[in-house]
Design an enzyme around this catalytic site. Structure first.
Site, short mmCIF file in Angstrom:
data_model
loop_
_atom_site.label_atom_id
_atom_site.label_comp_id
_atom_site.label_asym_id
_atom_site.label_seq_id
_atom_site.Cartn_x
_atom_site.Cartn_y
_atom_site.Cartn_z
N GLU A 1 0.89 -1.17 0.00
CA GLU A 1 0.00 0.00 0.00
C GLU A 1 0.92 1.21 0.00
OE1 GLU A 1 -1.60 3.20 0.61
OE2 GLU A 1 -1.62 2.58 2.72
N CYS B 1 -2.50 8.21 4.13
CA CYS B 1 -2.50 7.95 2.69
C CYS B 1 -3.88 8.21 2.10
CB CYS B 1 -2.04 6.53 2.40
SG CYS B 1 -2.77 5.29 3.45
#
Length: 515
Positions: free
Chosen positions: A286, A320
């Site tokens: 990720e 994020c």
């Protein structure tokens, strides 16, 4: 029979008893600062001369702890311990592995405020953000334990007359788990236990900025009964042991959360088959995002403004999933911008130990310098309407910053900043909004504020992100409710907290018996 999964409730700090309890935990953690945390390899505690000094980002003079670091020799020792432990751990019944996660969840729940207090001190998280991080860690433990119990029998396949066919899952081997600073408990714990509960053994390399909370979690797993060698705790320099372990021929998979640059480096290096390597390594990554909040012309404008602000500035924009871009329909642009600026100016920035603080510091000096550089870039790319100032005299504090009238292709609209900065762009119509939303190399989260059902359904198909939210902000995914992970350069399309995440840590085997 296990209780049906439900996410861990967030603490209500408007209740005096909760506020008092959290304050007491903070006071306790303040008495624990400055301790030394050894490596843990096969259960052995190993002190080394080289240390990571973990500091409080809100107070540079305060040391949270000293974490021993591994060199390649110790990393190799950890690899051999994990390889040896794998032979027995993979054969443990899934129920046994799941029960260790359940026990760890219970321990973490009892010590919830303590762990949240470490997050306040080491990661600079305000109370609510720290509490949510700890709750998410508990969720991962509870959810993945249940998922393993669902997967233990494998999946149904057809059998013809005279044969019995079965399809089941097996562990992969030794994994390298590299966790980030921004969710140093939740993501670290989630990626670690997903690998462990599926029968793998791991080497855990936590973020340099947050090794202490990871060390405390390793203690929890030991208390829960995890055997030696299954989880090996090895902080260290990425260039020295990170590359070494990613390239190691005995590494079976790498689970990484962090920047695009490091993720791509891992992906490239893991792809090369080393002498003695018997498999193609799996990478679960990720890698961030450039996430967009879209505001349609018929949106609730107050909700739109709050969605922009809280998505952009929660945990100082160091998520994020943070909404670092807002794209607003031209018909409501001025009004939404005005509301967002007004709301931003009410946010409190300061020491996260203060329960009234909304936004604390960024994590360290390098982050502070990077964000301030982007603010300077922003001054030439848009109109500065809020914030723009930083103060690193005591900690790494930056005011929540809004730039308006930014071109859709400007650096502020394209590059991940990872700080409290949001760029706002004007769109001609809904088609233009979607065009801008999809014009980055990322595809992690997004949000659309609208009352138009046709626009919702179109965005559902055409807004190319892994997590899409309607009429709310673009952060705050909950394990088991909104499985998290994105497209394109946001990673490898894995969905943490989802029904198929554990399968990424296993391989399927078919057996067919004739009779």
């Amino acid at each position: 029979m296990t209780v049906t999964y439900a996410h861990e409730p967030f603490t209500d700090f408007t209740e005096a008893k909760n506020k008092t309890a959290f304050g007491e935990s903070l006071a306790f953690v303040n008495t624990q600062l400055g301790k030394h945390y050894p490596l843990v390899i096969n259960g052995e505690k190993i002190e080394t001369d080289r240390k990571i000094i973990s500091i409080n980002p809100a107070n540079k003079e305060e040391i949270i702890g000293y974490a021993s670091t591994a060199d390649q020799e110790l990393a190799e020792k950890a690899m051999q311990a994990a390889l040896q432990a794998f032979d027995s751990w993979k054969k443990q019944r899934p129920e046994h592995r799941a029960n260790i996660l359940f026990k760890a969840a219970a321990i973490l729940r009892r010590r919830k405020h303590e762990f949240s207090s470490y997050l306040v001190k080491e990661a600079g998280k305000p109370w609510k953000e720290a509490d949510a991080d700890t709750a998410e860690a508990i969720d991962f433990l509870e959810f993945y334990a249940r998922q393993m119990l669902k997967l233990k029998e494998g999946a149904p396949v057809k059998s013809r007359a005279g044969e019995v066919n079965q399809y089941h899952y097996e562990a992969l081997g030794v994994g390298i788990v590299i966790s980030p600073f921004n969710f140093p408990l939740a993501i670290m714990a989630g990626t670690a236990v997903a690998a462990i509960v599926t029968g793998n053994t791991i080497l855990l390399k936590p973020a340099d900025a947050a090794p202490v909370v990871a060390a405390k979690f390793v203690e929890v797993m030991e208390e829960a009964g995890l055997p030696n060698g299954v989880l090996n705790y090895i902080p260290g320099d990425g260039a020295e042991i990170g590359d070494f372990l990613v390239e190691h021929p005995k590494t079976r998979f790498v689970s990484f959360t962090g920047s695009r640059a490091v993720g791509c480096r891992i992906y490239e290096r893991a792809a090369k088959v080393q002498p003695g390597q018997k498999w193609l390594k799996r990478v679960i990554a990720e890698m961030g995002g450039k996430d967009t909040v879209l505001v349609d012309k018929d949106a609730d404008l107050d909700l739109a403004a709050s969605s922009i602000v809280y998505s952009a500035f929660g945990y100082s924009g160091q998520k994020c999933s943070a909404g670092s871009r807002a794209v607003i329909h031209q018909d409501v642009y001025d009004e939404v911008v005005e509301k967002a600026v007004a709301l931003t100016k009410t946010l409190t920035v300061g020491n996260p130990e203060d329960p009234d603080t909304y936004m604390g510091p960024v994590i360290h000096e390098a982050s502070y310098n990077k964000v301030m550089k982007y603010i300077e870039i922003g001054k030439s790319e848009g109109k500065l309407l809020a914030g723009g100032e930083g103060d690193d005299s005591k900690g790494y504090f930056i005011q929540p910053t809004i730039f308006a009238d930014v071109d859709e292709n400007a650096r502020l609209m394209q590059e991940e900043i990872f700080g409290p900065v949001v760029a706002i762009c004007k769109a001609r119509d809904f088609d233009h909004m979607l065009e801008i939303a999809n014009n980055t190399e990322y595809g992690l989260t997004g949000a659309l504020l609208t009352k138009n059902r046709a626009h919702i359904e179109r965005a559902r198909e055409d807004f190319h992100v892994g997590n899409l939210y309607f009429n709310r902000g673009c952060t705050g995914a909950i394990v088991g409710y909104q499985p998290f992970g994105g497209f394109n350069m946001s990673g490898t399309d894995s969905k943490a907290g989802g029904p198929d995440y554990l399968i990424l840590h296993m391989q399927a085997k078919t057996t067919s018996e004739a009779f």
